[in-house]
Each structure stands twice: as C-alpha cells, then as structure tokens.
Scaffold this motif. Structure first.
Motif, PDB file in Angstrom:
ATOM      1  N   PHE A 119      18.779 -28.767   0.621  1.00 15.21           N
ATOM      2  CA  PHE A 119      17.883 -28.271  -0.921  1.00 15.21           C
ATOM      3  C   PHE A 119      16.903 -29.083  -0.929  1.00 15.21           C
ATOM      4  O   PHE A 119      15.396 -28.578  -1.460  1.00 15.21           O
ATOM      5  N   GLU A 120      16.718 -29.933  -0.209  1.00 18.79           N
ATOM      6  CA  GLU A 120      15.818 -31.752  -0.540  1.00 18.79           C
ATOM      7  C   GLU A 120      14.341 -30.606   1.301  1.00 18.79           C
ATOM      8  O   GLU A 120      14.000 -32.164   1.916  1.00 18.79           O
ATOM      9  N   LEU A 125       9.973 -32.068   4.950  1.00 22.26           N
ATOM     10  CA  LEU A 125       8.886 -31.691   5.586  1.00 22.26           C
ATOM     11  C   LEU A 125       7.161 -31.957   4.863  1.00 22.26           C
ATOM     12  O   LEU A 125       6.765 -32.180   6.411  1.00 22.26           O
ATOM     13  N   VAL A 126       7.322 -32.188   3.563  1.00 20.57           N
ATOM     14  CA  VAL A 126       5.851 -32.803   3.498  1.00 20.57           C
ATOM     15  C   VAL A 126       6.093 -33.885   3.454  1.00 20.57           C
ATOM     16  O   VAL A 126       4.866 -34.698   3.904  1.00 20.57           O
ATOM     17  N   GLU A 127       7.137 -35.231   3.230  1.00 21.48           N
ATOM     18  CA  GLU A 127       6.686 -36.187   2.691  1.00 21.48           C
ATOM     19  C   GLU A 127       7.229 -36.699   5.079  1.00 21.48           C
ATOM     20  O   GLU A 127       6.790 -38.466   4.616  1.00 21.48           O
ATOM     21  N   GLY A 128       8.263 -36.602   5.324  1.00 21.57           N
ATOM     22  CA  GLY A 128       8.411 -36.211   5.976  1.00 21.57           C
ATOM     23  C   GLY A 128       9.029 -37.524   6.659  1.00 21.57           C
ATOM     24  O   GLY A 128       9.525 -39.384   6.716  1.00 21.57           O
ATOM     25  N   GLY A 316      13.825 -37.478   9.067  1.00 23.88           N
ATOM     26  CA  GLY A 316      12.626 -37.544   9.135  1.00 23.88           C
ATOM     27  C   GLY A 316      11.350 -36.854   9.699  1.00 23.88           C
ATOM     28  O   GLY A 316      11.140 -36.573   8.925  1.00 23.88           O
ATOM     29  N   ASP A 317      11.455 -37.655  10.863  1.00 23.83           N
ATOM     30  CA  ASP A 317      10.723 -38.015  11.806  1.00 23.83           C
ATOM     31  C   ASP A 317      11.453 -37.589  13.160  1.00 23.83           C
ATOM     32  O   ASP A 317      10.201 -37.361  14.191  1.00 23.83           O
ATOM     33  N   SER A 318      13.137 -37.164  13.625  1.00 20.69           N
ATOM     34  CA  SER A 318      13.022 -36.497  15.097  1.00 20.69           C
ATOM     35  C   SER A 318      13.136 -35.750  14.865  1.00 20.69           C
ATOM     36  O   SER A 318      13.596 -34.723  13.924  1.00 20.69           O
ATOM     37  N   ARG A 319      14.209 -34.711  16.410  1.00 19.03           N
ATOM     38  CA  ARG A 319      14.752 -33.745  16.543  1.00 19.03           C
ATOM     39  C   ARG A 319      14.569 -33.268  17.786  1.00 19.03           C
ATOM     40  O   ARG A 319      14.930 -34.316  18.656  1.00 19.03           O
TER      41      ARG A 319
END
Length: 360
Positions: A119-120, A125-128, A316-319
C-alpha cells in the motif's frame, strides 16, 4: 532472451479484459489464497474427473455455503476452475496453484512479507525508502531485522530466498570447487546454507561468513549443530560502511542473491572493496537472477516483480538488475568476468570474476 521487444499481439477486446484483471488483482490474489488455505482447490483436485458440489465442499471446510460460493464463483472467472452441471473441477491454472512449489513459495512470500506494505509503494517510490516496512517495525531496512520479523513472515521470507538458491546448489558446487579453494569467503551468508553445503561437499574447505550480527548468530549456530563449527567462522561487518574492510586471504569470494540487495552505488563500493581484498589467484563468484537472462517470460515476470519488494519493503533503492548494469559495475570496480554461465537452477547466472592485471 527477447522479451518485450515488440507490442503484445492481443486484440483490443482481450486487452480491455486484461486491464480489468489488473484493476481487481489484489482481490483475485486473496481469493486464490483463500481457496488454497481452506483446502477447496485441493479437495476439488482429489476428486479428479468426478468434481465436487458445493455440498461436498461445505462438509469438509469450516466455511458457510455462502463463503464457499463467492470464492468458487470468482475462481471460475479467474480460470482456476470450470463447472460441469452442479459440480466443479480444477482447471490448469488451479492445478499449478495446488501442485507447483514455485507458485506456493511466491504466493506465501507476497502475502506474508509484501501484501500489507505494498500500500506504501507510491510513497516508497517518491521518498526512496521502504515505507511499507513499517507494518513490521520502525526500521530503515529489512536486513538487520530479519531475525526479528514475525514468525510466519520470517518463515515465508526464508522459504522464498532458499527456494531459488537451493535449486542451484547441485550445479554450482562442482563449478565452485573445480579450482579446489581452501578458503571461501561467503559474503552475506545469511543462515549459512551455502557454507554448510560447501563443507558437506568438501571435507577440507573452510568458510568464513561475512554478515550482520543477527544473521551470523543463526549461521554459526547452524554450523555447530551440523558439527562443522571448526570449519565455519564468522566475520561480523556492516558492508554499507565505506571503511569496512573485507575478510582477507580468501581463495574464492562468494556472493549469492546478494548484490540485488543494494543500490548501484553501494554495489560498486562493495565490489571495489572485494577486489582490494583479492590476490592475483583469488576469484569472485557472483550468482544472481537477471531479468534479461531468464529462459522464459514467466521467469522475467517474477524477477521484475521481486524488484518491487525491494522498493517497498527491503531498502527502497535496490532491485533485480539487467545483466549489462552488473557487468558495467564489475568492470568499474577493477574486475573482469572470466566466465559467464546462464541457466543455472531457476534462471540464475554465475559470473566468475578476477582482478584486472592493472589492479594488482
């Protein structure tokens, strides 16, 4: 693997239906999960060609006929079931939900680890930052707190992680030991499953696990229970600290499903410090699932979906990376790929790396 290089060949009518499936996807996911959890799909599966009526199902579940009927009706629309007069039979998709281990592992991981926190995703995406992680605790990333997650969440997380790595072990061990390494440094060794597999494969090898304190505690306990505590040691570290040096004197440095846990900047730092710890005879073996290297489109779909877990839940910043991105980072770190092997296990790629001569 030539995925996504041309538009989908689908009619406008079918494309509109696919759009509605996306709109209702969270509902269909929970319907499928409940059909499994309450044993409805399994009961229908065991009835084979005869099928089951609503009365048959009601007798063997704790649900009312109303509850069963709303699940069944949606299951029909999802293609999990089909109906013959007043009886229900399992269709192919439903069969794979019941019988396919990968589908079960993925479903449990998404429900227990990801579902509430997704849900977040927008905020993440906006805040990383992994804003969805707050459903479990006030933590910056999921990694130092894996041992503190609720039991069912932790179970599904490790089953997901191990399912994909364990399927590769049989092919990997002969490849890793072809140079007969005496000392393996397992970077991000987690619960120690790879270290234990190595000590079982080679009775002389010693393994040092580099990881955070919580994971090391679990890994070393597992090594003690397996009777190999004399050959498995820990190297406590926080790899995100630029000043963190790596365990020295490794013949082989091992990173399995590890680098996808970091941003590109962090990966470059980790690889650079690894290279600095390597000798001319050392090698670094990187095992990852790259979405562009998957042999089937379903694999690429699963890998890309896992990236969203990293975004909203992990850090928040990996993939999950494209292989070209990783190859670029390896080169920038002063390493080169000596051997590149695809289709290991369930879509893994093994990159065997050495230091560039100019870095020695």
């Amino acid at each position: 693997m030539a995925f996504y290089q041309s538009p989908m060949k689908i009619s406008a009518f079918d494309a509109k239906f696919e759009a509605q499936k996306i709109a209702f996807a969270p509902i269909s996911f929970q319907v499928a999960r409940c059909l499994l959890k309450f044993g409805i799909l399994e009961q229908i599966d065991t009835s084979a060609e005869q099928g089951c009526s609503l009365d048959d199902i009601e007798k063997k579940t704790e649900l009312s006929q109303y509850a069963i009927s709303v699940l069944i009706d949606m299951g029909l629309s999802m293609g999990l079931l089909w109906q013959k007069e007043d009886r229900y039979l399992l269709d192919k998709i439903g069969h794979f939900l019941v019988e396919d281990d990968m589908a079960k592992v993925n479903l449990n991981f998404v429900h227990d680890v990801c579902y509430q926190g997704m849900f977040e995703l927008e905020a993440s995406l906006v805040e990383g930052k992994p804003k969805g992680l707050k459903v479990f605790g006030d933590w910056n990333t999921i990694y130092p707190t894996l041992s503190e997650l609720p039991d069912q969440v932790k179970k599904s997380w490790f089953e997901f992680d191990h399912y994909y790595s364990d399927h590769a072990f049989g092919q990997l061990l002969p490849l890793i030991f072809q140079a007969k390494p005496a000392h393996i440094v397992d970077v991000g060794g987690n619960t120690g499953k790879w270290a234990l597999a190595c000590t079982a494969y080679d009775s002389n090898v010693k393994v040092t696990i580099m990881d955070l304190p919580g994971q090391l505690k679990v890994a070393l306990k597992n090594a003690e229970e397996k009777g190999v505590a004399d050959r498995v040691s820990g190297f406590q570290c926080d790899l995100l600290k630029e000043s963190q040096e790596f365990c020295p004197n490794g013949d082989l440095y091992w990173m399995s499903q590890f680098l996808d846990c970091f941003s590109k900047e962090q990966i470059l730092s980790i690889l650079t410090r690894t290279a600095q710890s390597m000798s001319a005879n050392s090698e670094l073996c990187i095992l990852e699932t790259y979405w562009d290297r998957q042999p089937f489109e379903a694999g690429a779909y699963c890998v890309n979906a896992t990236s969203i877990y990293f975004t909203a839940m992990a850090n928040g910043d990996s993939r999950m990376y494209h292989s070209k991105e990783m190859l670029t980072l390896i080169s920038q770190a002063g390493l080169y790929v000596d051997e590149d092997i695809d289709e290991i296990g369930l879509g893994h790629t093994l990159l065997r790396c050495k230091r560039k001569p100019t870095q020695l």
